[in-house]
Design a protein around this motif. Sequence first.
Motif, PDB file in Angstrom:
ATOM      1  N   ALA A 113     -25.361 -39.607 -24.329  1.00  0.00           N
ATOM      2  CA  ALA A 113     -24.507 -39.788 -23.156  1.00  0.00           C
ATOM      3  C   ALA A 113     -24.680 -41.191 -22.579  1.00  0.00           C
ATOM      4  CB  ALA A 113     -24.807 -38.728 -22.097  1.00  0.00           C
ATOM      5  N   ALA A 114     -25.900 -41.715 -22.610  1.00  0.00           N
ATOM      6  CA  ALA A 114     -26.152 -43.061 -22.099  1.00  0.00           C
ATOM      7  C   ALA A 114     -25.386 -44.100 -22.916  1.00  0.00           C
ATOM      8  CB  ALA A 114     -27.649 -43.364 -22.114  1.00  0.00           C
ATOM      9  N   ALA A 140     -17.137 -46.057 -10.911  1.00  0.00           N
ATOM     10  CA  ALA A 140     -18.419 -45.915 -10.225  1.00  0.00           C
ATOM     11  C   ALA A 140     -19.470 -45.375 -11.184  1.00  0.00           C
ATOM     12  CB  ALA A 140     -18.273 -44.982  -9.033  1.00  0.00           C
ATOM     13  N   VAL A 141     -20.710 -45.770 -10.977  1.00  0.00           N
ATOM     14  CA  VAL A 141     -21.809 -45.332 -11.840  1.00  0.00           C
ATOM     15  C   VAL A 141     -21.862 -43.808 -11.960  1.00  0.00           C
ATOM     16  CG1 VAL A 141     -24.334 -45.284 -12.052  1.00  0.00           C
ATOM     17  CG2 VAL A 141     -23.166 -47.430 -11.529  1.00  0.00           C
ATOM     18  N   PRO A 142     -21.840 -43.053 -10.854  1.00  0.00           N
ATOM     19  CA  PRO A 142     -21.889 -41.587 -11.013  1.00  0.00           C
ATOM     20  C   PRO A 142     -20.705 -41.042 -11.810  1.00  0.00           C
ATOM     21  CG  PRO A 142     -22.350 -42.190  -8.745  1.00  0.00           C
ATOM     22  CD  PRO A 142     -21.887 -43.436  -9.449  1.00  0.00           C
ATOM     23  N   ASP A 143     -19.510 -41.595 -11.586  1.00  0.00           N
ATOM     24  CA  ASP A 143     -18.336 -41.135 -12.336  1.00  0.00           C
ATOM     25  C   ASP A 143     -18.470 -41.452 -13.817  1.00  0.00           C
ATOM     26  OD1 ASP A 143     -17.275 -40.239  -9.958  1.00  0.00           O
ATOM     27  OD2 ASP A 143     -15.883 -41.917  -9.722  1.00  0.00           O
ATOM     28  N   GLY A 144     -19.003 -42.616 -14.144  1.00  0.00           N
ATOM     29  CA  GLY A 144     -19.228 -42.968 -15.545  1.00  0.00           C
ATOM     30  C   GLY A 144     -20.211 -42.029 -16.218  1.00  0.00           C
ATOM     31  N   ARG A 145     -21.260 -41.663 -15.499  1.00  0.00           N
ATOM     32  CA  ARG A 145     -22.242 -40.729 -16.062  1.00  0.00           C
ATOM     33  C   ARG A 145     -21.649 -39.338 -16.252  1.00  0.00           C
ATOM     34  NH1 ARG A 145     -27.572 -42.587 -12.624  1.00  0.00           N
ATOM     35  NH2 ARG A 145     -27.865 -44.549 -13.743  1.00  0.00           N
ATOM     36  N   ILE A 146     -20.903 -38.871 -15.262  1.00  0.00           N
ATOM     37  CA  ILE A 146     -20.246 -37.562 -15.373  1.00  0.00           C
ATOM     38  C   ILE A 146     -19.297 -37.568 -16.567  1.00  0.00           C
ATOM     39  CG2 ILE A 146     -18.550 -36.045 -14.273  1.00  0.00           C
ATOM     40  CD1 ILE A 146     -19.876 -36.932 -11.556  1.00  0.00           C
ATOM     41  N   ALA A 147     -18.505 -38.623 -16.708  1.00  0.00           N
ATOM     42  CA  ALA A 147     -17.557 -38.715 -17.819  1.00  0.00           C
ATOM     43  C   ALA A 147     -18.287 -38.734 -19.159  1.00  0.00           C
ATOM     44  CB  ALA A 147     -16.692 -39.962 -17.671  1.00  0.00           C
ATOM     45  N   ALA A 148     -19.360 -39.492 -19.257  1.00  0.00           N
ATOM     46  CA  ALA A 148     -20.102 -39.582 -20.514  1.00  0.00           C
ATOM     47  C   ALA A 148     -20.682 -38.223 -20.910  1.00  0.00           C
ATOM     48  CB  ALA A 148     -21.217 -40.622 -20.393  1.00  0.00           C
ATOM     49  N   ILE A 149     -21.245 -37.515 -19.966  1.00  0.00           N
ATOM     50  CA  ILE A 149     -21.796 -36.178 -20.247  1.00  0.00           C
ATOM     51  C   ILE A 149     -20.683 -35.246 -20.696  1.00  0.00           C
ATOM     52  CG2 ILE A 149     -22.861 -34.140 -19.186  1.00  0.00           C
ATOM     53  CD1 ILE A 149     -24.420 -36.169 -17.368  1.00  0.00           C
ATOM     54  N   THR A 150     -19.530 -35.322 -20.045  1.00  0.00           N
ATOM     55  CA  THR A 150     -18.390 -34.481 -20.417  1.00  0.00           C
ATOM     56  C   THR A 150     -17.919 -34.795 -21.829  1.00  0.00           C
ATOM     57  OG1 THR A 150     -17.706 -34.371 -18.093  1.00  0.00           O
ATOM     58  CG2 THR A 150     -16.045 -33.816 -19.757  1.00  0.00           C
ATOM     59  N   ILE A 151     -17.793 -36.057 -22.147  1.00  0.00           N
ATOM     60  CA  ILE A 151     -17.310 -36.469 -23.475  1.00  0.00           C
ATOM     61  C   ILE A 151     -18.284 -36.040 -24.564  1.00  0.00           C
ATOM     62  CG2 ILE A 151     -16.862 -38.498 -24.921  1.00  0.00           C
ATOM     63  CD1 ILE A 151     -15.737 -39.821 -22.290  1.00  0.00           C
ATOM     64  N   VAL A 152     -19.567 -36.286 -24.370  1.00  0.00           N
ATOM     65  CA  VAL A 152     -20.578 -35.943 -25.379  1.00  0.00           C
ATOM     66  C   VAL A 152     -20.596 -34.441 -25.655  1.00  0.00           C
ATOM     67  CG1 VAL A 152     -23.088 -35.807 -25.734  1.00  0.00           C
ATOM     68  CG2 VAL A 152     -22.040 -37.957 -25.026  1.00  0.00           C
ATOM     69  N   ASN A 153     -20.373 -33.646 -24.624  1.00  0.00           N
ATOM     70  CA  ASN A 153     -20.416 -32.199 -24.780  1.00  0.00           C
ATOM     71  C   ASN A 153     -19.049 -31.586 -25.059  1.00  0.00           C
ATOM     72  OD1 ASN A 153     -23.300 -31.275 -24.176  1.00  0.00           O
ATOM     73  ND2 ASN A 153     -22.890 -32.820 -22.607  1.00  0.00           N
ATOM     74  N   ARG A 154     -18.064 -32.466 -25.294  1.00  0.00           N
ATOM     75  CA  ARG A 154     -16.693 -32.037 -25.613  1.00  0.00           C
ATOM     76  C   ARG A 154     -16.177 -31.028 -24.588  1.00  0.00           C
ATOM     77  NH1 ARG A 154     -19.149 -32.400 -30.831  1.00  0.00           N
ATOM     78  NH2 ARG A 154     -18.164 -34.050 -32.044  1.00  0.00           N
ATOM     79  N   SER A 175      -7.763 -41.722 -16.714  1.00  0.00           N
ATOM     80  CA  SER A 175      -7.556 -42.669 -17.812  1.00  0.00           C
ATOM     81  C   SER A 175      -8.669 -42.630 -18.861  1.00  0.00           C
ATOM     82  CB  SER A 175      -7.427 -44.100 -17.263  1.00  0.00           C
ATOM     83  OG  SER A 175      -8.666 -44.500 -16.697  1.00  0.00           O
ATOM     84  N   LEU A 176      -9.661 -41.799 -18.656  1.00  0.00           N
ATOM     85  CA  LEU A 176     -10.788 -41.735 -19.589  1.00  0.00           C
ATOM     86  C   LEU A 176     -10.479 -40.766 -20.731  1.00  0.00           C
ATOM     87  CD1 LEU A 176     -13.672 -41.737 -16.972  1.00  0.00           C
ATOM     88  CD2 LEU A 176     -12.743 -43.660 -18.263  1.00  0.00           C
ATOM     89  N   TYR A 216     -21.791 -43.770 -21.960  1.00  0.00           N
ATOM     90  CA  TYR A 216     -21.682 -44.339 -20.618  1.00  0.00           C
ATOM     91  C   TYR A 216     -21.549 -45.871 -20.706  1.00  0.00           C
ATOM     92  CZ  TYR A 216     -23.442 -46.262 -16.214  1.00  0.00           C
ATOM     93  OH  TYR A 216     -23.611 -47.006 -15.084  1.00  0.00           O
ATOM     94  N   GLY A 217     -22.371 -46.491 -21.511  1.00  0.00           N
ATOM     95  CA  GLY A 217     -22.302 -47.940 -21.674  1.00  0.00           C
ATOM     96  C   GLY A 217     -20.958 -48.393 -22.194  1.00  0.00           C
ATOM     97  N   GLU A 218     -20.413 -47.654 -23.147  1.00  0.00           N
ATOM     98  CA  GLU A 218     -19.088 -47.980 -23.680  1.00  0.00           C
ATOM     99  C   GLU A 218     -18.011 -47.834 -22.606  1.00  0.00           C
ATOM    100  OE1 GLU A 218     -18.419 -45.570 -27.124  1.00  0.00           O
ATOM    101  OE2 GLU A 218     -20.145 -46.399 -28.193  1.00  0.00           O
ATOM    102  N   LEU A 219     -18.065 -46.730 -21.857  1.00  0.00           N
ATOM    103  CA  LEU A 219     -17.073 -46.504 -20.798  1.00  0.00           C
ATOM    104  C   LEU A 219     -17.134 -47.587 -19.731  1.00  0.00           C
ATOM    105  CD1 LEU A 219     -17.480 -42.647 -20.217  1.00  0.00           C
ATOM    106  CD2 LEU A 219     -15.571 -43.811 -21.353  1.00  0.00           C
TER     107      LEU A 219
END
Length: 95
Positions: free
Chosen positions: A38-39, A57-71, A84-85, A42-45
């Motif tokens: 997820a990290a 925002a940092v929290p939104d990026g982390r939430i999005a990364a966790i969501t994407i990784v877990n499909r 847009s993510l 997150y860096g890519e996003l």
Amino acid sequence: MFGIAKIHSDQRSELLRQGLDAWRGRFSDRIFAFTEQAALVYGELMGEASRSGTALAVPDGRIAAITIVNRGRLATRNFRDFYSLPMDVINPWDD
């Protein structure tokens, strides 16, 4: 937890803490961690947002990364910051 921790310790904060503990117990098998994978996402996003001049925002990026990784699909009222993510975003409060 931050919201609970920042208020003065009183009966309300104890009730909120108990509610959080109950919620965590109920959903413990459905809470996803911010993992190494997820990290990296997150860096890519965040890099893409920066290159495109889009604020993320940092929290939104982390939430999005966790969501994407877990499909997963993200259920939020904050559709504007996530639409847009590269993930499914739903607003269950929308008519």
